[in-house]
Write a protein that holds these residues in place. Structure first.
Motif, PDB file in Angstrom:
ATOM      1  N   PHE A  35      -3.013  21.283 -28.191  1.00  0.00           N
ATOM      2  CA  PHE A  35      -4.077  20.717 -29.011  1.00  0.00           C
ATOM      3  C   PHE A  35      -4.736  19.912 -27.987  1.00  0.00           C
ATOM      4  O   PHE A  35      -5.950  19.664 -28.018  1.00  0.00           O
ATOM      5  N   TYR A  95      -3.523  12.416 -41.152  1.00  0.00           N
ATOM      6  CA  TYR A  95      -4.509  12.293 -40.124  1.00  0.00           C
ATOM      7  C   TYR A  95      -4.157  11.599 -38.920  1.00  0.00           C
ATOM      8  O   TYR A  95      -4.594  11.455 -38.093  1.00  0.00           O
ATOM      9  N   LEU A 120      -4.764  17.157 -35.332  1.00  0.00           N
ATOM     10  CA  LEU A 120      -4.776  18.590 -35.810  1.00  0.00           C
ATOM     11  C   LEU A 120      -3.306  18.904 -36.267  1.00  0.00           C
ATOM     12  O   LEU A 120      -3.117  19.747 -37.045  1.00  0.00           O
ATOM     13  N   LEU A 121      -2.487  18.600 -35.374  1.00  0.00           N
ATOM     14  CA  LEU A 121      -0.900  19.151 -35.480  1.00  0.00           C
ATOM     15  C   LEU A 121      -0.496  18.330 -36.975  1.00  0.00           C
ATOM     16  O   LEU A 121       0.276  19.127 -37.585  1.00  0.00           O
ATOM     17  N   SER A 122      -0.794  17.062 -37.172  1.00  0.00           N
ATOM     18  CA  SER A 122      -0.460  16.505 -38.434  1.00  0.00           C
ATOM     19  C   SER A 122      -0.983  17.497 -39.350  1.00  0.00           C
ATOM     20  O   SER A 122      -0.289  17.579 -40.668  1.00  0.00           O
ATOM     21  N   PHE A 123      -2.208  17.519 -39.496  1.00  0.00           N
ATOM     22  CA  PHE A 123      -3.029  18.441 -40.448  1.00  0.00           C
ATOM     23  C   PHE A 123      -2.277  19.839 -40.763  1.00  0.00           C
ATOM     24  O   PHE A 123      -1.975  20.196 -41.895  1.00  0.00           O
ATOM     25  N   LEU A 124      -1.929  20.395 -39.732  1.00  0.00           N
ATOM     26  CA  LEU A 124      -1.252  21.690 -39.772  1.00  0.00           C
ATOM     27  C   LEU A 124       0.216  21.470 -40.246  1.00  0.00           C
ATOM     28  O   LEU A 124       0.456  22.397 -40.938  1.00  0.00           O
ATOM     29  N   ALA A 125       0.767  20.728 -39.693  1.00  0.00           N
ATOM     30  CA  ALA A 125       2.101  20.336 -40.381  1.00  0.00           C
ATOM     31  C   ALA A 125       2.076  20.305 -41.831  1.00  0.00           C
ATOM     32  O   ALA A 125       3.031  20.759 -42.765  1.00  0.00           O
ATOM     33  N   SER A 152       2.150  19.232 -28.962  1.00  0.00           N
ATOM     34  CA  SER A 152       0.872  18.649 -29.233  1.00  0.00           C
ATOM     35  C   SER A 152       0.018  19.173 -27.853  1.00  0.00           C
ATOM     36  O   SER A 152      -1.119  19.036 -27.881  1.00  0.00           O
ATOM     37  N   LEU A 205     -10.087  15.568 -42.927  1.00  0.00           N
ATOM     38  CA  LEU A 205     -10.109  16.273 -41.614  1.00  0.00           C
ATOM     39  C   LEU A 205     -11.583  15.933 -41.285  1.00  0.00           C
ATOM     40  O   LEU A 205     -11.390  15.758 -39.823  1.00  0.00           O
ATOM     41  N   GLY A 258      -0.251  21.335 -43.910  1.00  0.00           N
ATOM     42  CA  GLY A 258      -0.812  22.414 -44.510  1.00  0.00           C
ATOM     43  C   GLY A 258       0.253  23.398 -44.652  1.00  0.00           C
ATOM     44  O   GLY A 258       0.463  23.945 -45.874  1.00  0.00           O
ATOM     45  N   LEU A 259       1.359  23.505 -43.915  1.00  0.00           N
ATOM     46  CA  LEU A 259       2.492  24.438 -43.774  1.00  0.00           C
ATOM     47  C   LEU A 259       3.501  23.851 -44.880  1.00  0.00           C
ATOM     48  O   LEU A 259       3.992  24.660 -45.540  1.00  0.00           O
TER      49      LEU A 259
END
Length: 458
Positions: free
Chosen positions: A84, A142, A100-105, A81, A32, A107-108
């Protein structure tokens, strides 16, 4: 067999200190942080960033690319997006914010893996390490791309599907269809082969709930309510030509062009999980003697879902290995379950952590190399192009230039179009009879391709 054991219903948030958990979190945080300096990586990523940027700047919910309505891909990734991008624009860090949306997805997705693993930390760790040992999968964490969000919605829809199979209810089935529709609104119909895969599994195993849920009119109506309005609006507003790229490229060429061999997807799946398939191969005698190891639900469902889908997708023409990424979490869960029956848990976690570590280092090094190689090639574009000037493209669009300039740029197909007292700057991929170009820029994404900058004078 219940998907979750009764003892696993309560979540224990007081996890013991586990070095693998710490390492996993730390390594993902490193990716990240490193992505903060990462420029736009490719034409495709630049194109995706421009669509989000223009949708935001036009203050519209209708995605746009170079000022034109964009219907080639559904709009949900763009819509999600927008916040963001808005936050990133406050700090002049739009590219990092969009990542960050990819990292969040993802993470979920990790939390869903925890649920799929019956809320057991050790099984979750093994599943995560197996999944993240795939170079292709980890490298998308990322990227400004549809895949991470699509993977999350498909994975969540199957989680809800399994909850329905355990305890059927109208509410759960409608939630499945809603999530299936949202997945469509991210990427389109790529996951539709899951329907015949689920149906075939239900028929073979004689599990009626797998079949009943697929024939619910209310569910399909909800799916259409989610999906149809966007496309109906496009058809009524702009006519059928607005879908030309989708039908010509995404459907016709992808489905019918014979560019790649039938075994392409099977090979891609095998290569991405090669170490773990090798572990299965080592125990081939045991697997032959005790085939019941493959009969445990839901791991056998995950295996069937993956292989049957890959089989169906193999009949298509042009193939891309990223089309399989949303299946990787299911295959990782299957591999984790079957390997735990053949090897000790401690051995598997140690070994998978090693494989993940090596893959993480490879992904991190490539990420850093992109920073060092692409930033110097993109910097001249940022210095040369100014949002205050008027530009024209000759014949084709350069999405990086669009992102830098932050407004649509007309595309000129013939130099005669420039004869009408037009002034400004022409960006051309070829040398033209317009005098000497003021600047020649290297294309950061296509080796050997140059772009020529010509001033236009009335």
């Amino acid at each position: 067999m219940k998907f979750h054991s009764e003892s696993a219903k309560k979540v224990n948030f007081t996890l013991k200190f586990n070095p693998y958990v710490i390492f996993g979190i730390f390594s993902l945080m490193m990716l990240l942080v490193a992505s903060f300096w990462l420029p736009l990586l490719s034409y495709q990523e630049a194109r995706r960033a421009v669509i989000i940027q223009e949708t935001y700047l036009f203050k519209s919910l209708l995605p746009k690319f170079n000022g034109e309505p964009y219907f080639t891909k559904p709009p949900l990734h763009t819509w999600l997006s927008l916040p963001f991008y808005a936050i990133g624009s406050l700090f002049n860090q739009e590219i990092f914010a969009l990542r960050l949306l990819s990292f969040l997805a993802i993470g979920l997705l990790l939390y869903l893996l925890y649920l799929f693993s019956q809320r057991k930390l050790s099984k979750t760790l093994l599943s995560v390490f197996v999944l993240f040992s795939s170079f292709r999968f980890l490298s998308f964490i990322y990227r400004i791309d549809l895949e991470p969000l699509f993977i999350f919605f498909v994975f969540l829809s199957i989680y809800v599907f399994i909850k329905y199979v355990e305890k059927p209810s109208l509410k759960t089935s409608l939630l499945f269809y809603a999530l299936f529709g949202l997945a469509f609104m991210v990427r389109g119909p790529l996951h539709f082969f899951l329907i015949p895969s689920i149906l075939a599994y239900g028929l073979i195993t004689k599990k009626p709930n797998f079949i009943i849920i697929l024939f619910q009119p209310l569910g399909w109506l909800l799916f259409l309510i989610i999906v149809l309005p966007f496309y109906l609006y496009g058809y009524l507003k702009f006519g059928p030509s607005i879908f030309e790229e989708f039908f010509k490229v995404d459907l016709s060429e992808r489905l019918y062009s014979q560019k790649d061999p039938f075994y392409y997807y099977f090979l891609a799946l095998s290569l991405n999980f090669f170490p773990y398939l090798l572990l299965l191969l080592i125990k081939i005698k045991t697997l032959k003697k005790d085939f019941t190891l493959f009969k445990d639900y839901p791991s056998n469902f995950f295996l069937f879902l993956t292989l049957f889908y890959v089989f169906l997708l193999s009949f298509t023409g042009e193939k891309f290995d990223k089309y399989l990424l949303f299946l990787y979490p299911f295959f990782a869960l299957f591999l984790s379950e079957i390997l735990l029956k053949l090897y000790s848990e401690k051995f598997l976690i140690n070994l998978s952590a090693l494989f993940y570590s090596l893959n993480f280092l490879a992904v991190l090094l490539i990420l850093i190399s992109h920073i060092h190689s692409l930033r110097p090639e993109i910097e001249p574009w940022k210095k040369e192009l100014s949002p205050k000037k008027e530009y024209f493209f000759y014949k084709k669009v350069q999405p990086l230039a669009l992102f830098i300039i932050k407004h649509p740029i007309p595309v000129v197909k013939d130099l005669k179009e420039l004869s009408n007292n037009k002034s400004g700057v022409l960006i051309s991929p070829e040398i033209l009879n317009l005098g000497h170009p003021t600047t020649v820029l290297k294309d950061p994404y296509k080796r050997g391709e140059l772009w020529y900058i010509y001033p236009l004078v009335n």
